[in-house]
Structure formats: structure tokens, C-alpha cells
Design an enzyme around this catalytic site. Structure first.
Site, PDB file in Angstrom:
ATOM      1  N   SER A   1       0.860  -1.193   0.000  1.00  0.00           N
ATOM      2  CA  SER A   1       0.000   0.000   0.000  1.00  0.00           C
ATOM      3  C   SER A   1       0.890   1.235   0.000  1.00  0.00           C
ATOM      4  CB  SER A   1      -0.863   0.013   1.265  1.00  0.00           C
ATOM      5  OG  SER A   1      -1.527   1.262   1.387  1.00  0.00           O
TER       6      SER A   1
ATOM      7  N   TYR B   1      -1.895  -0.472  10.272  1.00  0.00           N
ATOM      8  CA  TYR B   1      -2.006  -0.975   8.890  1.00  0.00           C
ATOM      9  C   TYR B   1      -0.756  -0.564   8.100  1.00  0.00           C
ATOM     10  CZ  TYR B   1      -3.879  -1.189   4.078  1.00  0.00           C
ATOM     11  OH  TYR B   1      -4.081  -1.433   2.736  1.00  0.00           O
TER      12      TYR B   1
END
Ligand code: NAD
Length: 252
Positions: free
Chosen positions: A147, A161
Site C-alpha cells: 500500500s 495498517y
């Protein structure tokens, strides 16, 4: 280089979002596809039906990527159906609700790390065992779905995350070098803001509509736009590419 003529891909978390788009696109590119899902058998079955209706080959395989026994079973099931897995897309991932650091519990951190890091590790390890030319395998390719958060850090939103995706990036670099001489390429894509259900599970269903227009390309991305980058990295067109990161983030 990916062995030609024997393309079998396992896509983790393949029942929806980026994973489902990758399954459909991979089938169109000639791969037999193992569509992994954790809970939603109906959604996985729909992906398989779409592929088969278009003349492709696919199998839905249940399993939690963070559970070692499940991972072995996944690879075995796909191998029994189509032959040895020659490509792995480590796509399964979770995002919890937006929170500042003080509100992130150890239990939550462990949940995120379990799927996003342990799951990626276990699947990559199993893939390498079966693909490595050093161990008699045919070689293969791995794409990890990281990501842009790994680079941006997601401050005030979900640093847990972001750190899990940072770990995915580090594993991508180390593994790419470790197995380069064994016929295996390992790369990662770093999506930006992509229109999938993950934002609803992150407590912000309107995230793509809210932040899309502020991206340099003026919108959020689609799962298919990420899948296209994944398919390129898996393909022989990327035969000299390993240990790399492809941002699919609209310039973010
Ligand atoms: P999604 O929530 O639609 O898909 C994630 C899939 O992973 C789901 O099908 C879920 O069931 C599966 N999954 C979760 N935990 C699992 C487990 N333990 N075992 C097996 N499957 C499991 O979201 P998405 O956006 O398609 O996400 C795909 C990947 O892309 C994730 O790794 C995510 O972190 C990454 N990503 C997404 C975005 C975005 O904006 N959508 C941005 C950057 C990175």
C-alpha cells in the site's frame, strides 16, 4: 521467468475487490486460477462462475492465510486441480477502523499483523518451497499487495495498517534477493485509494468519493487498474523485474 504453458495462479482474498479483479484478469491471460476466500463462499463462487463462463479455469478454495495448515491446504487444493502453482498474488489484507495510536489495542495490532504480515509470509514461504528451482521446482513469480500507506505512514488514521505494509515491502526486498537465483521473481504493488469495500470495513465508506478528487489524477482507482499492474509483474514482459514496487496510486 514464468514457465510458459503451465500458468497456475493462487490469489489470496480473491472473492472481491482487487483480488477478484486479479482473478478475472489472470484467467483472461490464460492462468488457471485458485480463488482463495476466507468466509464468503458465495462471492468466491461468483468469481469462479464469471471465469468459467468466459471459458477459463478456476477453483474456489477456502482458507485463512494467517493459519499455517490452511495455507498448505490451499496450495495442495490448487495443485490437485491444475498442477503446481507458478504464481502467487498475496492480496488478502485487512484494515481496521480509523484511530489514533492511543486507541489502537495490542489485540488489534496483532489482528492486523496476523493477516497482513504473517499471512503474506506463510503464503510466500509455501510458494517458494514449491517453486524454487533449487528444490526441483519450475520457478515462478510472487506479487505482494502492499500500500502507499507503507510510505505515507497513515498518521492519525491507521499506523498499524501502515506498519504492516512496511513489513510487506521489507519482505519483498529481502525475498526477491534471496530467491532470485532460484527462478523466482518477487515484486509488490502499492495501491493508493482504490474503490473497494475495504474502506467500509475501515469505517469510512465514502473515502474514495471524498479523497479521490484530491489525487493528482483527480479520482480514486479501480480494482482493475491495480490488477493490470499485478498481471504485468506476473508476466514474462516483466522478466527482468524483481524486488520492485509499482505504485498504482494516481500520482499520490
Ligand atoms: P477487500 O476488503 O475488498 O479485499 C480483501 C480481501 O482479503 C477480502 O476478500 C477478505 O475476505 C480477504 N481476507 C482478509 N483477511 C483474510 C485472511 N486472513 N485470509 C484470507 N482472506 C482474507 O479490499 P481490497 O481493497 O480489495 O484489498 C486487497 C488488498 O489491497 C489488501 O491487501 C489491501 O490492504 C490492499 N490495498 C487496498 C487499497 C484500497 O484503497 N482499496 C489501498 C492500498 C492497499
Amino acid at each position: 521467468m514464468t514457465p510458459t504453458g503451465r500458468r497456475v495462479v493462487l490469489v489470496t482474498g480473491g472473492s472481491r475487490g482487487i483480488g477478484a479483479a486479479t482473478c478475472v484478469m489472470a484467467a483472461r491471460s490464460g492462468y488457471a486460477v485458485g480463488v482463495n476466500y476466507r468466509h464468503d463462499a458465495d462471492a468466491a463462487a461468483r468469481v469462479v462462475e464469471t471465469i468459467i463462463a468466459a471459458g477459463g479455469r478456476a477453483l474456489a478454495v477456502q482458507g485463512d492465510v494467517s493459519v499455517e495448515a490452511d495455507v498448505l491446504r490451499l496450495f495442495d487444493a490448487v495443485q490437485d486441480a491444475f498442477g503446481p502453482v507458478s504464481a502467487l498474488v498475496n492480496n488478502a489484507g485487512i484494515l481496521e477502523t480509523q484511530a489514533r495510536l492511543e486507541q489502537i489495542s495490542v489485540e488489534r495490532l496483532q489482528r492486523v499483523l496476523k493477516t497482513n504480515v504473517v499471512g503474506v509470509f506463510l503464503c510466500a514461504r509455501e510458494a517458494v518451497k514449491r517453486m524454487s528451482t533449487r528444490q526441483g521446482g519450475p520457478g515462478g513469480t510472487i506479487v505482494n499487495v502492499s500500500s502507499r500507506a507503507a510510505v505515507l505512514g497513515a498518521p492519525g488514521e491507521y499506523v498499524d495498517y501502515a506498519l504492516s505494509k512496511g513489513a510487506v515491502d521489507t519482505l519483498t526486498i529481502g525475498l526477491a534477493k534471496e530467491v532470485a537465483a532460484e527462478g523466482i521473481r518477487v515484486n509488490a504493488v502499492r495501491p493508493g485509494i482504490i474503490d473497494t469495500d475495504i474502506h467500509a470495513s475501515g469505517g469510512e465508506p465514502g473515502r474514495v468519493e471524498r479523497l479521490g478528487p484530491a489525487q493528482p489524477l483527480g479520482r480514486g482507482g479501480t480494482p482493475e487498474e491495480v490488477a493490470a499492474a499485478i498481471l504485468w509483474l506476473l508476466s514474462d514482459a516483466a522478466s527482468y523485474v524483481t524486488g520492485s514496487f509499482t505504485d498504482v496510486a494516481g500520482g499520490r
